[in-house]
Design a protein around this motif. Sequence first.
Motif, short mmCIF file in Angstrom:
data_model
loop_
_atom_site.label_atom_id
_atom_site.label_comp_id
_atom_site.label_asym_id
_atom_site.label_seq_id
_atom_site.Cartn_x
_atom_site.Cartn_y
_atom_site.Cartn_z
N GLN A 112 30.88 -24.05 50.64
CA GLN A 112 29.50 -24.37 51.03
C GLN A 112 29.46 -24.93 52.44
O GLN A 112 28.55 -24.61 53.21
N LYS A 115 29.79 -22.05 54.80
CA LYS A 115 28.53 -21.29 54.82
C LYS A 115 27.49 -22.04 55.64
O LYS A 115 26.77 -21.42 56.45
N ASP A 116 27.38 -23.34 55.44
CA ASP A 116 26.42 -24.14 56.20
C ASP A 116 26.74 -24.09 57.69
O ASP A 116 25.82 -24.02 58.54
#
Length: 141
Positions: A112, A115-116
């Motif tokens: 995550q 991805k961020d």
Amino acid sequence: MTFPLNGLLRVRGVQERVAAEQLSRASAERAQAEAAAQQAATSLADVSSVIGDAPTLLAMAAARAAGRSALSDLHALTELKRAEEAQARSAHVDARRELKGLERLETAHRTQEAKDQIDSEQTALDEIAVARAARREGSAA
């Protein structure tokens, strides 16, 4: 950003290693107990059955009785060590399961985060492209 449960992950890792060490020790102790029982059984079977006189017969009977008693004790010890090994194995499986659960959470967190990071970079690139396009339109007019 770091994984918020990183401290717990380290603790679980230590607990898993301790449980693995205890399992290893319990397995070694069980193997030693089994070897001692096997050696005692072999020694008891090797006792000579040639008896020359009454005192020898009495000594032989006493030796066999003592040997059987010791063998019985060794079998009981072996069963105890097997139970301890099973308990240590169960504790290790539980510790491993808890560690793996946290490792999966950490992997999801890192995924995550990546991805961020990519999303924020893409947003910055989009803003730069929009700003350049606006300048070109402004200079072309």
